[in-house]
Design a protein around this motif. Structure first.
Motif, PDB file in Angstrom:
ATOM      1  N   GLU A  95       1.035  -1.153   0.098  1.00  0.00           N
ATOM      2  CA  GLU A  95      -0.028   0.224   0.371  1.00  0.00           C
ATOM      3  C   GLU A  95       0.705   1.771  -0.264  1.00  0.00           C
ATOM      4  O   GLU A  95       0.566   2.439  -1.023  1.00  0.00           O
ATOM      5  N   GLY A 127       2.363   1.478  -3.666  1.00  0.00           N
ATOM      6  CA  GLY A 127       1.293   2.193  -3.839  1.00  0.00           C
ATOM      7  C   GLY A 127       1.066   3.299  -3.802  1.00  0.00           C
ATOM      8  O   GLY A 127       0.701   4.800  -5.016  1.00  0.00           O
ATOM      9  N   ILE A 134       0.503   1.315 -13.428  1.00  0.00           N
ATOM     10  CA  ILE A 134       1.337   0.774 -12.624  1.00  0.00           C
ATOM     11  C   ILE A 134       1.673  -0.780 -12.573  1.00  0.00           C
ATOM     12  O   ILE A 134       0.792  -1.460 -13.052  1.00  0.00           O
ATOM     13  N   PHE A 158       3.127  -4.526 -11.937  1.00  0.00           N
ATOM     14  CA  PHE A 158       3.389  -5.059 -11.024  1.00  0.00           C
ATOM     15  C   PHE A 158       4.545  -6.795 -11.681  1.00  0.00           C
ATOM     16  O   PHE A 158       3.986  -7.250 -11.983  1.00  0.00           O
ATOM     17  N   TYR A 214       1.565  -7.581  -4.076  1.00  0.00           N
ATOM     18  CA  TYR A 214       0.656  -6.793  -5.032  1.00  0.00           C
ATOM     19  C   TYR A 214      -1.024  -6.547  -4.848  1.00  0.00           C
ATOM     20  O   TYR A 214      -1.818  -5.500  -4.680  1.00  0.00           O
ATOM     21  N   LEU A 242      -0.819  -3.184  -3.425  1.00  0.00           N
ATOM     22  CA  LEU A 242      -0.680  -2.426  -4.492  1.00  0.00           C
ATOM     23  C   LEU A 242      -1.963  -1.861  -4.974  1.00  0.00           C
ATOM     24  O   LEU A 242      -2.154  -0.849  -5.107  1.00  0.00           O
ATOM     25  N   CYS A 243      -2.744  -3.126  -5.277  1.00  0.00           N
ATOM     26  CA  CYS A 243      -3.949  -2.377  -5.985  1.00  0.00           C
ATOM     27  C   CYS A 243      -5.206  -2.183  -4.890  1.00  0.00           C
ATOM     28  O   CYS A 243      -5.447  -0.644  -5.519  1.00  0.00           O
ATOM     29  N   MET A 255      -4.305   1.645  -5.125  1.00  0.00           N
ATOM     30  CA  MET A 255      -4.972   2.820  -6.140  1.00  0.00           C
ATOM     31  C   MET A 255      -6.419   2.186  -6.014  1.00  0.00           C
ATOM     32  O   MET A 255      -6.864   4.022  -6.520  1.00  0.00           O
ATOM     33  N   PRO A 309      -6.683  -1.351 -10.870  1.00  0.00           N
ATOM     34  CA  PRO A 309      -4.888  -1.612 -11.254  1.00  0.00           C
ATOM     35  C   PRO A 309      -5.471  -2.719 -12.701  1.00  0.00           C
ATOM     36  O   PRO A 309      -6.783  -3.068 -12.801  1.00  0.00           O
ATOM     37  N   PHE A 364       6.072  -1.657  -9.516  1.00  0.00           N
ATOM     38  CA  PHE A 364       6.337  -1.993  -8.452  1.00  0.00           C
ATOM     39  C   PHE A 364       6.803  -3.778  -8.849  1.00  0.00           C
ATOM     40  O   PHE A 364       6.145  -4.458  -8.597  1.00  0.00           O
TER      41      PHE A 364
END
Lengths: 344, 344
Positions: A179, A182, A193, A195, A210, A213-214, A217, A224, A257
Motif C-alpha cells: 500500500e 502504491g 502501475i 507489478f 500485489y 498495491l491494488c 490504487m 489496477p 512495482f
DNA sequence: CGCCATAGGGTATACGTATACGCATAATAT
DNA sequence: ATATTATGCGTATACGTATACCCTATGGCG
C-alpha cells in the motif's frame, strides 16, 4: 612445554571445593531456589575461578533439551549456488544475537528445496526447534511443513502471515508495504502501475504485496490493470525477462512495482535498454533494500523490512512455542525508502 | 489426535529388533570392522526403517568429540550493527556445505571485538574446533589468538597467510591479487596510483595488497609514491574520507586501488563530487566483488576471491588439525574482474 | 512441650552411547 | 592332535549432568 591444558573441570570438582555435593552445584548454577544464597554465591565464585562451563552434551542428554535452535535456509535449486539471498543473510545477525542473549546455540543448515527430507528430520533431533527461511516453490515447501507438524516438531517460519496457518509464521506487513509503495507512486502522478512478481499462491508474500498495491490504487480511484502484472521469481534474470515481456506487450505503463530488489534491478536493465528514461518515463519501486539498491542508477526506491526485529521476533516466537507458552502470529511494520527512481 | 510422535528410537531398540546387543549396533553403525557384513547390513536396514539417528549428545558425551565446528565472526564495534560484512557472508554458504558433507554441525556466533573473552572460551568447549573470521583491529585480535593457542584449542582463521604464524591461516593470495590490479592499471596507462586502505600491520591483508601493487608498479618501471597511500578501514564512510583527504592534498593521481569494495564505493562518491570523471580522470579498482560492485556507476573493476574454495579449505584445514594430521598453510588464487571503472 | 511444615541439601539414578575386556567359536599353525 | 590366533560379539562401565526422592535440622504453632 608449558602446563597441560588443565582438564576441563566438572561439577564434581566444584562440589569438592565448595564442600557440597554435585547436585547442589547443579542446582545452584541453574538457579534452583532450594539452595541458600550463601552457598550459591560461593559455588558461583568457584565456578568462575575455574572457568567452569556446564557440559552441554551431558546437560542435554539428561534434560532432553538441547538449548539449540536450528536455522534452515531453503534455497531455490538455482544454478548460482554460492549466492545466498542477501535479504536472509541480513537477518542472520539478529537471529544469532537473540539466540545468544537467550542462552541458545544456533545451528545452521542450508538445504536445497528438492533435497532429501532426511536432513531436516535430523535437524529436528539436534535442536529444540527450527527456524525456517526460504523463498521458492511454496507448494513443495508445504509438504515439508506438514511433515514437521506431524512429527510434533516445534518450528517457526518467515513468510506471509495472512495465509493457511500451517505452523507459526512471522513476517513483514506485506500488504501494508504494498500500500505504501502504491500510494507513493500514485502521489508522484503514476496511474498505470505494473507489478513484477508471482501473484499466484506459489508465493504468498508477493501476492500480499500485489494486494496492497491494488488496494492503494483503488483508494486513489485508479483501477489496477491485471494485464500489467508479470510473474517473476526473486532474481535479476527473472526481473529482466518479466520487464521485457511487459515492454513487448506494447501496453503503456508509467511505473513498476517489483516484488523484490533483485527483480527491480533486472527490470531496470531491461527498461534502460529499451530506451525508457528512469524515472521520467517509468518510476520504479523495489522491495528489501539490499545494499545494491543504493548503488543503481538511478538509486532505487524500495521497502525496508525490519530485519533486526524479525530475528528477535522469530526467536521469541519459537522459544514461546517450545516452552508451551501461548504465542500469536505477529506482523512487522515495513518502511518505504524514497530514492531517485521515483523522484518527480 | 493421530499417533504419538513415536518416541525416538535408541540403539537398544535396534539391537532388540536385530537380535544383538546394543554395543554391536553402535559398532555396526560406526563402521567397526569387528562386526560381520551380514549383521551390519541387517542393523543398517533396521536403523533406516526406524528413522534412527544417533543421539548426538550421548555420543559426544561418551566420545568427548562434539562433531561440531564453531564459526566466530569478529566484528568491528561499528555503529551499523546489523550490517555484516558481505564478503564473509558469502563464505558462509560454502563453509556450511562443507561441514555438512563431512558430517559436522556448524555453530554460529558473532562477537564484538571488545567483548568478553568468555564467549569464545565457551565456544571452544562446545565444538571440536573454531573457524575465525574477522576484519578489524588486528592487535586486539592477536591477544585472543594467543589465548586460544595457550588453551590448546584447535582453530583456523581467514587472513593474511604471510605473517607471524600464530595458529593456522588460510587466505587469498593478496599479494598476487594486488599485483594483478596494479598490472592492469599500468596496462591502461596509469602511473600515479593511489592506495586506500591501512598499510600498517594492523591490517596484514591490506598491507599485502599494497605490497602487490607496489611490486607490479616497480616491475613496470614506475616507482610508487608513498604520499598517495591513505589509511582506511572497510566501510564506505572511511573510503569517502580517505579519498577526500587525497583530493585535498592536491597531489595528482590517475588511479585508485581500494583495499575493499566498500572503500572503493565511498571513494567513488568523493571523486564524483569533486568533479572527477571516472574512469577518464581516475581509474578505480576495488576488492571483494560484492554484489553492489556491479551496480555502481561506472561498474567497478574488482578482485574476486574464491569464496567457495575458501570455505572448503578452511573446514579441511581445521579438520586436519583436529585429527592431528599435518596441514600446511595454503593460499587461494584471486581473479581480477574488469569492469567500466578501468575501461580505457 | 510435642507436631508439622519448611528450608537446605544429600543419595541414588537415568539419559544414550562408545569402548575396554572377556569369552566363545572357528580357523590356522605346529 | 593340541596350541595359537583371529573373528564376532556380549558384559560391564563411564561420560557429566539433572532430577526424584529422602533425610535432617530448624522454627512456628497449638
Amino acid at each position: 612445554m608449558g602446563r597441560q591444558p588443565s582438564a576441563k573441570p566438572t561439577s564434581f570438582d566444584i562440589a569438592y571445593l565448595a564442600g557440597v555435593s554435585q547436585p547442589t552445584v547443579s542446582r545452584a548454577l541453574r538457579g534452583s531456589k532450594s539452595v541458600s544464597a550463601a552457598t550459591r554465591a560461593n559455588i558461583q565464585r568457584i565456578a568462575q575461578e575455574l572457568n567452569y562451563t556446564v557440559d552441554k552434551n551431558a546437560s542435554s542428554l539428561r534434560s532432553q533439551r538441547t538449548h539449540t535452535l536450528a536455522l534452515l535456509f531453503f534455497e531455490d535449486p538455482n544454478p548460482d549456488e554460492s549466492m545466498i539471498n542477501p535479504f536472509f543473510l541480513s537477518m542472520l545477525g539478529s537471529i544469532t544475537r537473540e539466540c545468544a542473549r537467550r542462552g541458545y546455540d544456533l545451528l545452521i543448515s542450508f538445504q536445497q528445496m528438492h533435497n532429501d527430507w532426511h536432513v531436516t528430520y535430523q535437524d529436528s533431533h539436534r535442536s529444540d526447534g527450527i527456524i525456517l527461511l526460504g523463498y521458492g516453490d511454496y507448494q513443495l515447501y508445504l509438504t515439508k511443513l506438514e511433515h514437521l507438524v506431524e512429527m510434533g516438531t516445534k518450528f517457526v517460519r518467515w513468510g506471509s502471515v495472512s495465509e493457511d496457518g500451517i505452523g507459526l509464521t512471522v513476517g513483514s506487513d506485506n500488504v501494508g508495504a504494498g500500500e505504501q509503495a502504491g500510494a507513493h507512486l500514485v502521489e508522484v502522478g503514476r496511474r498505470r502501475i505494473a507489478f513484477l512478481g508471482d501473484a499466484s499462491d506459489h508465493a504468498p508474500e508477493f501476492q500480499d504485496r500485489y494486494d496492497g498495491l491494488c488496494r492503494a490504487m483503488r483508494a486513489a480511484g485508479v483501477e489496477p490493470d491485471p494485464a500489467l502484472q508479470r510473474d517473476a521469481v526473486s532474481s535479476e534474470d527473472s526481473g529482466y525477462a518479466a520487464a521485457t515481456s511487459l515492454i513487448e506487450s506494447g501496453r503503456s505503463f508509467d511505473a513498476v512495482f517489483a516484488a523484490s530488489d533483485l527483480i527491480a534491478i533486472g527490470a531496470m536493465r531491461a527498461l534502460a535498454e529499451a530506451g525508457l528514461r528512469l524515472p521520467q518515463d517509468v518510476a520504479i519501486v523495489g522491495f528489501d533494500d539490499i545494499p545494491a539498491a543504493s548503488q543503481t542508477t538511478p538509486t532505487l526506491t524500495t521497502v525496508m523490512q525490519d530485519m533486526k526485529g524479525a530475528g528477535t521476533l522469530l526467536v521469541d516466537a519459537l522459544l514461546a512455542r517450545i516452552d508451551g507458552r501461548p504465542v500469536e502470529q505477529r506482523v512487522l511494520p515495513a518502511r518505504l525508502i524514497k530514492r531517485q527512481s521515483t523522484a518527480v
